[in-house]
Design a protein around this motif. Structure first.
Motif, PDB file in Angstrom:
ATOM      1  N   ARG A  98      -8.715  -6.753  -3.076  1.00 36.39           N
ATOM      2  CA  ARG A  98      -9.086  -5.844  -4.155  1.00 36.39           C
ATOM      3  C   ARG A  98      -9.071  -6.628  -5.459  1.00 36.39           C
ATOM      4  N   ASN A  99     -10.046  -6.374  -6.285  1.00 35.15           N
ATOM      5  CA  ASN A  99     -10.147  -7.094  -7.550  1.00 35.15           C
ATOM      6  C   ASN A  99     -10.029  -6.126  -8.719  1.00 35.15           C
ATOM      7  N   ALA A 100      -9.133  -5.131  -8.559  1.00 35.81           N
ATOM      8  CA  ALA A 100      -9.001  -4.093  -9.586  1.00 35.81           C
ATOM      9  C   ALA A 100      -8.475  -4.654 -10.898  1.00 35.81           C
ATOM     10  N   ASN A 101      -7.585  -5.622 -10.822  1.00 37.75           N
ATOM     11  CA  ASN A 101      -7.021  -6.228 -12.028  1.00 37.75           C
ATOM     12  C   ASN A 101      -7.655  -7.599 -12.215  1.00 37.75           C
ATOM     13  N   GLU A 103      -8.883   3.998   1.685  1.00 36.26           N
ATOM     14  CA  GLU A 103      -9.404   2.719   2.153  1.00 36.26           C
ATOM     15  C   GLU A 103      -8.846   2.383   3.530  1.00 36.26           C
ATOM     16  N   ARG A 140      -8.121 -12.501  -8.186  1.00 35.93           N
ATOM     17  CA  ARG A 140      -7.872 -12.585  -6.742  1.00 35.93           C
ATOM     18  C   ARG A 140      -9.019 -13.256  -5.985  1.00 35.93           C
ATOM     19  N   HIS A 173      -5.875   5.874  -1.280  1.00 36.57           N
ATOM     20  CA  HIS A 173      -7.221   5.867  -1.850  1.00 36.57           C
ATOM     21  C   HIS A 173      -8.293   6.055  -0.781  1.00 36.57           C
ATOM     22  N   SER A 182       0.174 -11.353  -4.139  1.00 37.11           N
ATOM     23  CA  SER A 182       0.299  -9.931  -3.829  1.00 37.11           C
ATOM     24  C   SER A 182       1.753  -9.468  -3.861  1.00 37.11           C
ATOM     25  N   ASP A 227       0.833  -1.189   0.000  1.00 41.23           N
ATOM     26  CA  ASP A 227       0.000   0.000   0.000  1.00 41.23           C
ATOM     27  C   ASP A 227       0.868   1.239   0.000  1.00 41.23           C
ATOM     28  N   ASN A 248      -4.190 -10.032   1.967  1.00 44.00           N
ATOM     29  CA  ASN A 248      -5.550  -9.748   1.501  1.00 44.00           C
ATOM     30  C   ASN A 248      -6.520 -10.746   2.115  1.00 44.00           C
TER      31      ASN A 248
END
Length: 219
Positions: free
Chosen positions: A150-153, A133, A158, A131, A173, A2, A178
């Motif tokens: 996080r499932n951004a990609n 969070e 993930r 962000h 990661s 992070d 996570n």
């Protein structure tokens, strides 16, 4: 990993101003016996827990035991009541130490072999990333935290990796831990996420006794 929301000095000044109050925040007593782990917990996790509760090493604060070889986390209240366990995503690379200065690097400059989740005992503190969070800082200088998955990609899959029965699937990661969102909201946010506490991370390459010297000889 992070990104830091503020320089370390500013963050630590904030903590020094309100850390005592957070540390005293009560965690609701929950069902379950103190000093117990689920039946599938490994022997090193059990030995570490006996030492934690037998010596009071957690100092009356919420704590968690991260079993890297099994890619699972076990979460406890300040009274050492087991609250729950779940699979976690960990650093893609095996290894028990963070590379010096890695927390100051952009993610693009972190090589695959450097994406480790460090082992050891960490004083965990609640915080936020850039962000906004909510996260739990494990090692601020190395930018390692505990947070919701996080499932951004989408290519990293993930959520599917968390559901996999294969431990190796859960190594993805950059070093952060996570956990499923529902688990974080139910068991981590009210304790470690509010009052901070202690996170103990078992090694996956170094001997247990080299990371937890006192616990390794505890009966």
């Amino acid at each position: 990993m992070d990104s830091h929301p503020a320089p370390a000095a500013g963050r630590r000044a904030l903590i020094s101003g309100m850390g005592a109050l957070l540390a005293l925040a009560a965690v609701p007593a929950l069902a379950g016996d103190p000093a117990t782990l689920p039946p599938d917990a490994g022997p090193h996790a059990r030995q570490l827990l006996r030492w934690i509760t037998g010596t009071g090493d957690h100092q009356g604060r919420p704590f968690a035991v991260v079993d890297k070889p099994a890619a699972r986390i076990h979460v406890f209240s300040a009274q050492a009541h087991w609250m729950g366990s779940t699979p976690v995503l960990l650093g893609a690379a095996h290894g028990d130490h963070s590379v010096p200065g890695i927390g100051e690097r952009p993610l693009a400059r972190i090589r695959p072999a450097e994406r480790t989740t460090p082992a050891g005992r960490f004083a965990a503190e609640p915080g936020r990333n850039l962000h906004g969070e909510e996260i739990v800082w494990i090692d601020y200088d190395a930018a390692v935290s505990l947070h919701r998955v996080r499932n951004a990609n989408a290519a990293e899959r993930r959520l599917q990796r968390l559901a996999s029965s294969r431990v190796q699937d859960r190594r993805i990661s950059y070093g952060c831990i996570n956990v499923p969102e529902a688990f974080y909201n139910q068991w981590i946010a009210p304790g470690l996420g509010m009052a901070g506490g202690v996170v103990y991370i078992l090694p996956d390459t170094d001997p247990f006794a080299s990371i937890f010297v006192a616990a390794s000889t505890y009966p």
